[in-house]
Design an enzyme around this catalytic site. Sequence first.
Site, PDB file in Angstrom:
ATOM      1  N   CYS A   1      -0.816 -26.360 -26.065  1.00  0.00           N
ATOM      2  CA  CYS A   1      -1.266 -27.685 -25.625  1.00  0.00           C
ATOM      3  C   CYS A   1      -2.784 -27.751 -25.522  1.00  0.00           C
ATOM      4  CB  CYS A   1      -0.630 -28.044 -24.281  1.00  0.00           C
ATOM      5  SG  CYS A   1      -1.460 -27.337 -22.843  1.00  0.00           S
TER       6      CYS A   1
ATOM      7  N   HIS B   1       0.348 -16.618  -3.152  1.00  0.00           N
ATOM      8  CA  HIS B   1      -0.828 -16.352  -3.983  1.00  0.00           C
ATOM      9  C   HIS B   1      -0.464 -16.116  -5.431  1.00  0.00           C
ATOM     10  CE1 HIS B   1      -3.041 -14.934  -0.066  1.00  0.00           C
ATOM     11  NE2 HIS B   1      -2.811 -16.234  -0.094  1.00  0.00           N
TER      12      HIS B   1
ATOM     13  N   CYS C   1      -0.314 -27.209 -18.681  1.00  0.00           N
ATOM     14  CA  CYS C   1       1.107 -27.611 -18.710  1.00  0.00           C
ATOM     15  C   CYS C   1       2.011 -26.637 -17.969  1.00  0.00           C
ATOM     16  CB  CYS C   1       1.588 -27.790 -20.149  1.00  0.00           C
ATOM     17  SG  CYS C   1       1.877 -26.236 -21.023  1.00  0.00           S
TER      18      CYS C   1
ATOM     19  N   SER D   1       0.904  -7.537   7.210  1.00  0.00           N
ATOM     20  CA  SER D   1      -0.143  -8.534   7.009  1.00  0.00           C
ATOM     21  C   SER D   1      -1.028  -8.563   8.243  1.00  0.00           C
ATOM     22  CB  SER D   1       0.438  -9.922   6.773  1.00  0.00           C
ATOM     23  OG  SER D   1      -0.612 -10.879   6.749  1.00  0.00           O
ATOM     24  N   SER D   2      -2.343  -8.655   8.016  1.00  0.00           N
ATOM     25  CA  SER D   2      -3.250  -8.754   9.152  1.00  0.00           C
ATOM     26  C   SER D   2      -3.352 -10.199   9.626  1.00  0.00           C
ATOM     27  CB  SER D   2      -4.618  -8.218   8.765  1.00  0.00           C
ATOM     28  OG  SER D   2      -4.997  -8.744   7.517  1.00  0.00           O
TER      29      SER D   2
ATOM     30  N   THR E   1       0.855  -1.200   0.000  1.00  0.00           N
ATOM     31  CA  THR E   1       0.000   0.000   0.000  1.00  0.00           C
ATOM     32  C   THR E   1       0.887   1.245   0.000  1.00  0.00           C
ATOM     33  OG1 THR E   1      -0.181  -0.149   2.404  1.00  0.00           O
ATOM     34  CG2 THR E   1      -2.030  -0.997   1.138  1.00  0.00           C
TER      35      THR E   1
HETATM   36 ZN    ZN Z   1      -0.104 -25.704 -21.997  1.00  0.00          ZN
END
Ligand code: ZN
Length: 247
Positions: free
Chosen positions: A154, A120, A131, A192-193, A27
Amino acid sequence: MSNAEALARYLNASKRAVVFTGAGISTESGIPDFRSPGGVWSKMKPIMFQDFVRSRDARNEAWSRVFNRTAGWTGAEPNAGHHAVTTLLNAGKVRAIITQNVDNLHQASGAPAKKVIELHGNAGYAKCLTCAERFELEDVEPRWRAGEDLTCGCGGLLKTATISFGQPMPEEQMARATREAEKCDLFLVLGSSLVVRPASGLPLIAKEGGAKLIIVNREPTDLDWCADLVLNTEIGPLMTETLALLA
Ligand code: ZN
């Protein structure tokens, strides 16, 4: 004793520190905290992973947010907090950075990618869901603007390399983060909370292993009770001042 002196005392006594970062460190770079009031998720609904996979419309909406920079996750510059953490990492004082952020700002401040554990994922590039091949956003943006449903050679669907709501946590990163929490002698939380599970369990793992726990966050957190030091302050100025006090 000032906040910086208190933090420096713990860092000076530590040999294997780990830094854990959340929205609060970014932030200060102008990136909105998406869970806070006024944050991204109070203005637009998150797209669930299952919907992304099932629905072309949901994918279109997701890519529109990415390429129209709606979420505000990318394009910011690292701030003094990121730079201070990278200095500690490159000096060997910190072993690894575990982050809940997807903004790539630790790497942008010079932290080697292999030392950054992203719980994350990363919004700065895309990955094939089948893939796992990496695609750069600037390469796929023209295809999306031309009306394509973005897929890999793919046949798999492309998605930003973030972990969406409804998507399983990345096992390898969680395992690495857990190992680092077990092995460290100081677990430093920056911004971080500590409410998002399972990441919020990492400070407790560190404490159980005998590490000191320090929490730097603007607001109180649910784990303040077991921290050795809690500092409710801005991260950038504190970290810059602390660096100057390290042995
Ligand atoms: Zn792929």
